[in-house]
Design a protein around this motif. Sequence first.
Motif, PDB file in Angstrom:
ATOM      1  N   VAL A  93       0.818  -1.192  -0.185  1.00  0.00           N
ATOM      2  CA  VAL A  93      -0.218   0.191  -0.004  1.00  0.00           C
ATOM      3  C   VAL A  93       0.992   1.231  -0.372  1.00  0.00           C
ATOM      4  CG1 VAL A  93      -2.283   1.536   1.298  1.00  0.00           C
ATOM      5  CG2 VAL A  93      -2.168  -1.533   1.091  1.00  0.00           C
ATOM      6  N   PRO A  94       1.777   2.007   0.910  1.00  0.00           N
ATOM      7  CA  PRO A  94       2.142   2.408   0.724  1.00  0.00           C
ATOM      8  C   PRO A  94       3.192   3.224  -0.681  1.00  0.00           C
ATOM      9  CG  PRO A  94       3.221   1.381   2.880  1.00  0.00           C
ATOM     10  CD  PRO A  94       2.260   0.672   1.238  1.00  0.00           C
ATOM     11  N   GLN A  95       3.134   4.457  -0.208  1.00  0.00           N
ATOM     12  CA  GLN A  95       3.991   5.252  -1.406  1.00  0.00           C
ATOM     13  C   GLN A  95       4.952   6.203  -0.224  1.00  0.00           C
ATOM     14  OE1 GLN A  95       2.485   7.208  -4.945  1.00  0.00           O
ATOM     15  NE2 GLN A  95       0.523   5.156  -5.072  1.00  0.00           N
ATOM     16  N   CYS A  96       5.134   7.391  -0.294  1.00  0.00           N
ATOM     17  CA  CYS A  96       5.526   8.310   0.360  1.00  0.00           C
ATOM     18  C   CYS A  96       5.665   6.994   1.951  1.00  0.00           C
ATOM     19  CB  CYS A  96       5.670   9.339   0.417  1.00  0.00           C
ATOM     20  SG  CYS A  96       4.523  10.143   1.688  1.00  0.00           S
TER      21      CYS A  96
ATOM     22  N   GLY B  66       7.904   8.400  -2.461  1.00  0.00           N
ATOM     23  CA  GLY B  66       6.354   7.254  -2.705  1.00  0.00           C
ATOM     24  C   GLY B  66       6.698   6.677  -4.360  1.00  0.00           C
ATOM     25  N   GLN B  67       7.479   7.738  -4.946  1.00  0.00           N
ATOM     26  CA  GLN B  67       7.878   7.271  -6.042  1.00  0.00           C
ATOM     27  C   GLN B  67       7.941   5.400  -6.177  1.00  0.00           C
ATOM     28  OE1 GLN B  67       9.934   8.376  -4.888  1.00  0.00           O
ATOM     29  NE2 GLN B  67      11.838   9.539  -6.191  1.00  0.00           N
ATOM     30  N   GLY B  68       9.050   5.106  -5.902  1.00  0.00           N
ATOM     31  CA  GLY B  68       9.408   4.008  -5.912  1.00  0.00           C
ATOM     32  C   GLY B  68      10.748   4.039  -6.355  1.00  0.00           C
ATOM     33  N   VAL B  69      11.417   4.194  -6.044  1.00  0.00           N
ATOM     34  CA  VAL B  69      13.034   5.324  -6.643  1.00  0.00           C
ATOM     35  C   VAL B  69      14.037   3.970  -6.096  1.00  0.00           C
ATOM     36  CG1 VAL B  69      13.694   6.745  -5.347  1.00  0.00           C
ATOM     37  CG2 VAL B  69      14.615   6.227  -7.803  1.00  0.00           C
ATOM     38  N   SER B 386      17.392  12.609   4.329  1.00  0.00           N
ATOM     39  CA  SER B 386      16.858  11.599   4.627  1.00  0.00           C
ATOM     40  C   SER B 386      16.231  10.179   3.921  1.00  0.00           C
ATOM     41  CB  SER B 386      15.512  12.324   5.155  1.00  0.00           C
ATOM     42  OG  SER B 386      15.020  13.487   5.657  1.00  0.00           O
ATOM     43  N   VAL B 387      16.013   8.827   4.102  1.00  0.00           N
ATOM     44  CA  VAL B 387      15.870   8.090   3.495  1.00  0.00           C
ATOM     45  C   VAL B 387      14.514   7.595   3.007  1.00  0.00           C
ATOM     46  CG1 VAL B 387      16.072   5.545   2.927  1.00  0.00           C
ATOM     47  CG2 VAL B 387      17.556   6.690   4.389  1.00  0.00           C
ATOM     48  N   PHE B 388      13.603   8.118   3.101  1.00  0.00           N
ATOM     49  CA  PHE B 388      12.266   8.733   3.177  1.00  0.00           C
ATOM     50  C   PHE B 388      12.176  10.280   3.045  1.00  0.00           C
ATOM     51  CE2 PHE B 388      12.459   4.291   4.833  1.00  0.00           C
ATOM     52  CZ  PHE B 388      12.025   3.532   3.581  1.00  0.00           C
TER      53      PHE B 388
END
Lengths: 153, 732
Positions: A93-96, B66-69, B386-388
């Motif tokens: 589910v998670p994106q960011c 959040g883009q999955g990189v 930050s990693v995220f």
Amino acid sequence: MISFFVNGKKVEVDVPEDTPLLWVIREELGLLGTKFGCGKALCGSCTMHLNGEAIRTCVMPIAAVAGQRITTIEGIQEDGLHPVQKAWAEQGVPQCGYCQSGQIMQAISFIENSDRITESDVIKSMDGNLCRCGTYNKMKTAILNAAKSMGKA
Amino acid sequence: MFISNRREFLKTSLTTSGSFIVALTLPLPHRGWKAFAKGESGFGHHYFEITPDNQFVFIMDKAEMGQGVYTGQLTLFGEEIKINPNLFQVKSAPVAEVYSTFNGHMITGGSTSTADRWMILREAGANLRELFKMAAAQKWSVNVDQVECKDGQVFAQSGTQKLTFGELIEDASKIKNPPKGKLTDPKDFIYIGKPQVGLDAMEKSKGSDRFGIDVQIDNMASAVVERGPSFGAHVKSFNASEVKALDGVIDVFKVSSGVAIVCEKYWQAMRARKSLIVEWGPGSLQDLDSEGIFTSYKNAMEKTKAHEVEREGEPESAFAGADQVIEAEYRLPYLAHSPMEPMNATAWVQKDRCDIWCPTQGPSLVRNKAAMMLGLPREKVFVHNSVFLGGGFGRRSTLDYVVDALEISKKIKRPVKVLWSREDDTKHSPLRPITFHKMKASIKNGRVTGWQHDLGCESIMQYVIPQWFGLMAPDWVPDFLLGSLGKMVSFFMSLSGKAPTVAEGATHIPYTVENRLVKHYQLGIKVPIHFWRSVGHSYNAFVVESFIDEIAHKLGQDPMEYRLKNMTHNDRLRATLEIAKEKSNWGKPSQGRFQGVASHSSFKSFASEVVEVEVHAGQIQVKKVTAVIDCGTPVNPDIIKKQMESGIIYGLSAALQGEIKLSAGGVDQSNFDDYPPLRMSQTPEIEVHIVASTEKPTGVGEPGLPPIAPAVANAVFAATGQRLYDLPLRLT
Ligand code: FES
Ligand code: FES
């Protein structure tokens, strides 16, 4: 001094009575899993459980929870994963990820406090939790999967 | 352009602790290569590390927002080195020249990360795999093609021998001329092309993921900044002594963006802020409002000279000889990015060094900005990214929140975390520019013969370059020149009309029209603007795809068939449209619903979307989206699907309810109540179809967005007969 229970442990804090619970948890108690998104009960990022019910903690004065039981994402499952977290990870589910702890806390309280769950119940109970990345459809699937695994769908 | 054949492409070495480390050289400009040649940063900075106990550490120099990189990069590398992407540990990269990719900078944006690294990471993985195979083969005295790799171990095909990469470090590092590994045949891919949930899914489901807002530094103070009511407003006076006397307040002082309140904790700063009273001097923009800007563009189009962005054929004659001219005007508002994690940065400015912890899409810009502001050499500034990142969408490539933290830490001589409230961000975010468009098409014998697009929009590049120029310039350019050079570049850009990104999506339309003219007008408005998810495509696709739809209807043709017939020079886009037509059951919507279509190519990818809407009591409800994307080789179909959903939902938020309105030079909106993202109940069913392809991968994070707004507007027309020209879409 205001005392209450966080994830089963009794804590005492010395802050003004109107300090929002969110910031007591994050800054006084150092539990960082719960997030700040809007500060006005508009997004749900700050969701925790008060005696098992989902609440928006950014607007909850600390005095109002004196003596009560608060659960944060850190305390949702003693060991391992809650079925909702498991369903979440399986669906990816998670994106960011930023809104997700609030979403998961909302979903857990909703499932645990319901007998049977349909898709429209999911939408109704999750509609106050915003996700700027748009993970809603995966979230819906994950919640229905979790509900199934908990014998509620 | 890739330089994978350079000798320096892949360098390996041993650390004192016995780890095997690997550095890569990235594409132009070859900063990384230079760094090695001079031995400056040497192997202090690297991409990949294998420890003696066979742990794999990957240094991530891209921002995961959040883009999955994170998953994408490890999939490319893991595929070739034959290590399951799940087995890597990931650390975020410091700022160093070896990581520079974006014109010599560390920037994550423009939907480029997977596309740019497609060959580099795979070749690096393949070469390493070969190196370890060779090390093992030598040890066992067998031929290299008699050994195989899997998950960081080498096996002899014939027997039971096996060694881990960790055990082979010594031998591998002695190989003088490392062999070149063969890239895996796509049909043998085990990770690329397979739907895999994001590698960060577990951490993010547990709630153990950490963001910039969660940074904790010893002795850290907490600060908020009160900014003015309008852009450009300045502080005249404020009740400093009163606020300073409040519980928990360490200091209150003026900073360049407003008034800072510093406390030990954020909750104290929030409390104190309620008592702060600032008298503001009027901003230079206080007479500006959104309506006025639209009118000014319209007037400019009648009176001033434009910059011609595209001219093909003889548009003037086409219009002169037309049977009929179709015209329309479009208005699109300012938009804020509004990522879910509010803006924040933590800085510790000391005499001879500076540390910054912040979620950023541009760590090298942050470093250079700090060096410039503080007069420190760049190598004395350390950015701990930050990693995220809790969302980016372009917002996190600005420096405003970093500047706050630097100024405040310098003044209080302590580490400080600055946190913006949601209201701070909504009111003071650099915005997606407001745009005004005049469209004109000439019709002759039932065909479109001429196309004119007058576009009123400020240039983001011209706005950003004076600020960024000094930060992007190499180290040797003297400081006193940096600011003025930036201004000069911007000035010459505006003189020559150069405004990259402004007209993207307005030029090179996919439909064949012989005579075309695209003109760009600017007013010189100084409202802060910035790259917003899909940038110029976000508004031009709406205009072009709405207008084409209107033309099709006016010519009495089905808008899907009309597009297919006229999309004669963009085969890949056309192919996505064909699939969308079939998968959406075009022409046969479900009961009570109406369909609309749009098609747009951006970031080298191709996307078509068909939506089904219902309209009840003037309310537009989007029920279903059928989306088709061709983004070259699909590296991870699950992430592509998620990014398409994300782009569509982000675009729907803007199309249905997104508006930042300026009055008296300030933003009217403030929080999610008046600038609301889409909710679950508003989210349509979204079906994503990915075109099978063996082309090089292209953008995924942005291309899903541009077609959604026009597809909805076109469906609304089908439902109501009302053509909507302005965003957000509102029925009257
Ligand atoms: S932060 Fe509490 S609801 Fe948004
Ligand atoms: S996952 Fe990014 S805001 Fe929800």
